[in-house]
Each structure stands twice: as structure tokens, then as C-alpha cells.
Design a protein around this motif. Structure first.
Motif, mmCIF file in Angstrom:
data_model
loop_
_atom_site.group_PDB
_atom_site.id
_atom_site.type_symbol
_atom_site.label_atom_id
_atom_site.label_comp_id
_atom_site.label_asym_id
_atom_site.label_seq_id
_atom_site.Cartn_x
_atom_site.Cartn_y
_atom_site.Cartn_z
ATOM 1 N N VAL A 32 56.998 -56.255 39.820
ATOM 2 C CA VAL A 32 56.225 -56.665 40.982
ATOM 3 C C VAL A 32 56.300 -55.518 41.985
ATOM 4 C CG1 VAL A 32 56.064 -58.278 42.918
ATOM 5 C CG2 VAL A 32 56.648 -59.115 40.630
ATOM 6 N N ILE A 33 55.138 -55.056 42.453
ATOM 7 C CA ILE A 33 55.083 -53.955 43.417
ATOM 8 C C ILE A 33 54.650 -54.533 44.759
ATOM 9 C CG2 ILE A 33 53.981 -51.766 44.020
ATOM 10 C CD1 ILE A 33 53.634 -51.245 41.017
ATOM 11 N N LEU A 34 55.538 -54.474 45.736
ATOM 12 C CA LEU A 34 55.262 -54.958 47.090
ATOM 13 C C LEU A 34 54.740 -53.782 47.902
ATOM 14 C CD1 LEU A 34 55.450 -57.279 49.192
ATOM 15 C CD2 LEU A 34 57.786 -56.489 49.684
ATOM 16 N N ALA A 87 43.218 -54.423 38.825
ATOM 17 C CA ALA A 87 42.351 -54.505 37.648
ATOM 18 C C ALA A 87 42.720 -53.475 36.598
ATOM 19 C CB ALA A 87 40.890 -54.325 38.067
ATOM 20 N N GLU A 88 43.238 -52.316 37.024
ATOM 21 C CA GLU A 88 43.456 -51.209 36.100
ATOM 22 C C GLU A 88 44.911 -51.020 35.677
ATOM 23 O OE1 GLU A 88 41.520 -47.550 37.060
ATOM 24 O OE2 GLU A 88 39.736 -48.542 37.870
ATOM 25 N N LEU A 89 45.846 -51.599 36.423
ATOM 26 C CA LEU A 89 47.260 -51.420 36.099
ATOM 27 C C LEU A 89 47.914 -52.778 35.841
ATOM 28 C CD1 LEU A 89 48.243 -48.725 38.761
ATOM 29 C CD2 LEU A 89 47.796 -48.353 36.325
ATOM 30 N N PRO A 90 48.809 -52.866 34.869
ATOM 31 C CA PRO A 90 49.391 -54.156 34.473
ATOM 32 C C PRO A 90 50.571 -54.581 35.336
ATOM 33 C CG PRO A 90 50.213 -52.443 33.033
ATOM 34 C CD PRO A 90 49.240 -51.770 33.967
ATOM 35 N N TYR A 91 50.333 -54.659 36.636
ATOM 36 C CA TYR A 91 51.404 -55.022 37.569
ATOM 37 C C TYR A 91 50.919 -56.129 38.498
ATOM 38 C CZ TYR A 91 53.774 -50.829 36.026
ATOM 39 O OH TYR A 91 54.397 -49.879 35.250
ATOM 40 N N THR A 92 51.881 -56.852 39.066
ATOM 41 C CA THR A 92 51.573 -57.774 40.153
ATOM 42 C C THR A 92 51.737 -57.020 41.463
ATOM 43 O OG1 THR A 92 52.328 -59.712 38.922
ATOM 44 C CG2 THR A 92 52.267 -59.892 41.324
ATOM 45 N N PHE A 93 50.665 -56.931 42.237
ATOM 46 C CA PHE A 93 50.716 -56.252 43.528
ATOM 47 C C PHE A 93 50.813 -57.306 44.624
ATOM 48 C CE2 PHE A 93 48.779 -53.146 40.740
ATOM 49 C CZ PHE A 93 49.447 -51.976 41.096
#
Length: 364
Positions: A32-34, A87-93
Motif C-alpha cells: 500500500v503506497i500512501l 491503472a498502470e501499477l499493481p498497488y493500492t494508492f
């Protein structure tokens, strides 16, 4: 199994977080990227950072934290790179909301820690301006980094502070931060930069773009920003190093001043007191100025000779590379023309494109 990465300054730091996470952990158990929704004026013409009320389509993670999925949209006239990143990176922003000051960001962090019980928490800054005292003449954007540093120092969980690409943001020279850098965590490679290659084709971050280029082996002098700062690209450029969190807080006067703030207005007031300015004021002034600028046509017959002139001058200064943001500025084009300029230059002189930078040849 979840990891939490706090992108200290938002924007490019979020892209760098994705690059580092993939480098250290591979494709499993994505983090998860905050991060802030705080983009340059060429993306978001509204000065300052965006909050949850500036979007549609956000998804709740906790009572005070929202994620930005690919389907989310900023409410006009605001803009944001976060939905496209999602949409392009497999992370939760997850969205940092700075409008409730350091206490609000701390509350967001604490909720995420309780919700996810992350195996690790990293505060990541590209360049190292999170280590600024506040009075450095080259410092331009201390507010966001100071706010995330203040919050991370108050959360009841261990946080590792990482600086990637020391000196690459043009805020603090490498010599200013070198003595503060701790153990080497990773030297980024071309393979590490590959997961974000397509993102950096369109994302406006200069510092993270330069970080990726140096990971691919680019060396020299890169000229950036509207002010034309010169950034040395050395073997230290693609490194990621750990820094003592308490030492950073003790050094960062602005972060200490805002520890108990409950609004962004308070944070700005302290920035004006400690640093002599608020970068949001700078954005307000620049946004007002840009509104009065006439539109300039992107004419190849005009732009390419102007480019030749710029390259000759830059070459005399020892410059070997530059960014498309800087080229847009020096060619007196608007930020909205950046992508069109990039396509024009790559199609006309493809040998000079060193993704995502533009190479200035040693000879005309």
C-alpha cells in the motif's frame, strides 16, 4: 502480508516507491503506497494538494483514509496522476489528506497500521530534501516532506526512513546530505527500473525520472526545472540508503514546528516562518501568471532551431542531459504541450532519447 510505503513528497515519490518495492520484494504481496495528490501545475492547475473532496470514485479503506482506484477522477478544474498510476501499477494508492495538519496525517497512518498490520513501514524520499534544515538557499519544496516526516515520527509503529537518489531533486546538493546517509539498502539497476518504464513516459516527475535513468547507467550533468538547476548523475545517484528517523526530525526545523498542527493553513504559516516561504504560495503566484500567458503554437520549424540554440548553450555549461519539463520551459511552451513536444523530438531525433531524458550530444 502487507507493506506500507509513505511517499514523502507525493508525485514522483509514489512512482519511486513502486520501483523500490518491486526491486526489494518482487511481484508478490504488493504494498500500500500512501501518497499526496499533489501534482505540478502542468497536470493540476489548482495550487496545492488535493483532498478526498476533490475526487469522485474514491474507495474507503478506513474512516479517514481513502484509496484512489483507476476509476477515480479529480473534479474539474483539478487534475491528478493518481488514477492513471492505479491503472498502470499493481498497488493500492492511499490518499494523504494534509488539510488536517500533522495530527491528521498521523491519524491516517495509525488507522492504516491498525487495519493492515503491515510487516514494514517505509518513508521514502527521492533526493533527500526531507533532511533539510529549512534555511538552505536551494530548498524549494519542503512542506510535504516535513509533514510526512512529522507524522511518521509520531505514529506508534517502527518506521524506516529511506532516501533514494540523494541530490537528484535539486533541492539539496549531494554534499549537503552525504554525511547523514546511513547503510546502503539497494543500488537500483536497469531491471529495477523496468516496472515503471511506461509510467515515466508520461509522468512529469523529474527526480524519479532521473533516478530511473541513472539506474539504467546514465551519467553526466542533467539540467532541470524552470530555473535550470544542474544535477550531477554519478554512481551514487541510483542508490537507496537508510537514514535515522530521529536524526532527520532533529535536523528538520519545519517538521518539528508542525508536529501538533491540525490544519494545512497552520503548516503553511510555519513554513513561512521557518523557511521564509510556502511553496503553495509559489504555485498560487505561478498559476495566476500562467493564466495571462498567450498560447504558443508548437511549430517544428520554430521549435527545432530553438532547441539547437538551447543545446549549444547547455553544452557550453557541461550539460549532457535534460528533462522534457525543462525543455518545455526553455522553449516557452505550456505544460499541456509537454507530451506533444516529446513526441516531436523523439520522432525527429530518436537517437537523443535516453528514456526518460533527452541527451545533449557532445558536439553539434
Amino acid at each position: 502480508m502487507t507493506r506500507l510505503i509513505v511517499a514523502a513528497g507525493g508525485g514522483g515519490d509514489a512512482v519511486a516507491a513502486a520501483m523500490l518495492d518491486a526491486a526489494l520484494y518482487g511481484a508478490d504481496d504488493q504494498a500500500v503506497i500512501l501518497t499526496y495528490a499533489w501534482d505540478r501545475l502542468l497536470v493540476d492547475p489548482v495550487p496545492g494538494p488535493r483532498g478526498p473532496s476533490d475526487f469522485t470514485g474514491l474507495e474507503p479503506l478506513t474512516p479517514f483514509v481513502w484509496s484512489v482506484p483507476a476509476e477515480a477522477r479529480p473534479i474539474s478544474p483539478a487534475g491528478s496522476t493518481l488514477p492513471r498510476l492505479a491503472a498502470e501499477l499493481p498497488y493500492t494508492f492511499a490518499l494523504i489528506d494534509p488539510h488536517h495538519g500533522a495530527e491528521g496525517v498521523t491519524r491516517q497512518l495509525e488507522e492504516l497500521v491498525r487495519h493492515f498490520e503491515p510487516t514494514s513501514i517505509d518513508l521514502l524520499d527521492v533526493g533527500g530534501d526531507v533532511l533539510a534544515r529549512g534555511d538552505e538557499p536551494t530548498l524549494k519544496s519542503p512542506l510535504a516532506d516535513a509533514l510526512t516526516l512529522a507524522a511518521c515520527c509520531q505514529v506508534n509503529a517502527p518506521v524506516r526512513l529511506l532516501v533514494a537518489g540523494p541530490g537528484l531533486d535539486g533541492e539539496l546538493p549531494l554534499d549537503e546530505v552525504r554525511s547523514l546517509l546511513g547503510p546502503l539498502v539497494r543500488t537500483l539497476t536497469a531491471k529495477d527500473a523496468e516496472p515503471v518504464r511506461s509510467v515515466l513516459e508520461w509522468h512529469p516527475s523529474e527526480a524519479t525520472g532521473i533516478l530511473a535513468a541513472t539506474a539504467r547507467g546514465v551519467r553526466g550533468i542533467c539540467e532541470v526545472r524552470d530555473a535550470g538547476l544542474s544535477i550531477p548523475l554519478t554512481n551514487e545517484s541510483p542508490t537507496v540508503r537508510k537514514v535515522d528517523l530521529d536524526e532527520a526530525l532533529n535536523r528538520n526545523e519545519l517538521a518539528r514546528a508542525i508536529l501538533s498542527t491540525t490544519s494545512l493553513d497552520e503548516v503553511e504559516a510555519h513554513s513561512r516562518e521557518v523557511c521564509g516561504y510556502s511553496e503553495i504560495d509559489y504555485e498560487r503566484n505561478k498559476a495566476a501568471w500562467l493564466k495571462d500567458q498567450p498560447a504558443v503554437e508548437l511549430d517544428p520549424g520554430t521549435v527545432l532551431p530553438q532547441l539547437d540554440e538551447f543545446e549549444n548553450e547547455a553544452r557550453s555549461r557541461g550539460v549532457t542531459h535534460t528533462t522534457f519539463r525543462h525543455l518545455t520551459e526553455v522553449l516557452n511552451l505550456s505544460g499541456s504541450q509537454r507530451d506533444d513536444l516529446r513526441q516531436l523530438l523523439i520522432s525527429s531525433r530518436p537517437e537523443r532519447y535516453v528514456a526518460p531524458l533527452w541527451q545533449i550530444p557532445a558536439e553539434a
